[in-house]
Design a protein around this motif. Structure first.
Motif: not given
Length: 222
Positions: A153-176
């Motif tokens: 309501d104060t005009g501040m923008g928020y998001i809990t997590d932006l995500g990542m830039t990395g391999p799609k088929e992975s576990v948080l970027g690491m080999k499955v």
């Protein structure tokens, strides 16, 4: 009867077992007194001395510069690290945010907070805490983009997590296969970055030039 007792005492005093028992008792008594002194009598003093030996604070001036947008507005970008489930000894991010904002609020037009934290609750709490002081707050660290973007309501923008830039088929970027092996066997194994198609996560915060309030938040997931 008396002679029997006397004879027993004589043999006892001549016995090596008595000497050994006496020595052991005296050693135990000395150890007990030492522990009592360390824990009870001088406990706080020894604890403070121990903390002083294992902790060392290093201060180093970081590079500073000004960030402007195309209209000449000055940005202040604040990087904070959370405390919950983060194995790093750090300052309270709420109090540090206050300290930094108080220093820059008269110089910056727009204040952006990058909050590197594990716990969702800690990120949301900081958003409510700073909604009157910051213009944008976004979270990082979990590598998974959240869909809870909102404008307070104060005009501040928020998001809990932006995500990542990395391999799609992975576990948080690491080999499955490595990640699965670590979870199923509980045996530590060095992570390795996965290969293949990459994804790009982020968010665009559309800020009003006149009010410095966020008009719209657009998540990026490519």
């Amino acid at each position: 009867m008396i002679y029997d007792i006397k004879d027993f005492l004589q043999r006892l005093f001549k016995s090596r077992l008595l000497v050994l028992s006496t020595v052991m008792f005296l050693l135990f008594l000395m150890m007990l007194m030492r522990v009592f002194s360390l824990q009870i009598v001088n406990g706080e003093e020894y604890q403070e001395d121990f903390v002083m030996k294992i902790e060392r604070t290093l201060s180093k001036e970081a590079t500073r510069g000004n960030i402007y947008d195309c209209n000449g507005k000055k940005f202040a970008v604040i990087n904070l690290i959370g405390r919950v489930d983060i194995n790093i000894l750090s300052e309270n991010p709420f109090l540090e945010a206050d300290n930094i904002i108080n220093k820059v609020k008269n110089e910056a037009d727009i204040i952006i907070v990058d909050f590197h934290a594990e716990a969702t609750a800690e990120k949301i709490a900081l958003a409510y805490y700073l909604k009157d002081k910051a213009n944008v707050i976004y979270g990082t660290h979990t590598h998974v983009q959240t869909s809870d973007e909102r404008i307070f309501d104060t005009g501040m923008g928020y998001i809990t997590d932006l995500g990542m830039t990395g391999p799609k088929e992975s576990v948080l970027g690491m080999k499955v296969e490595i990640a699965i092996k670590r979870f199923t066997t509980q045996i530590p194994e060095k992570y390795a970055v996965a290969e293949g198609e990459y994804i790009f996560n982020g968010a665009i915060f559309d800020i009003d030039d006149k009010t410095n309030k966020v008009n719209e938040i657009i998540r990026i997931n490519m």
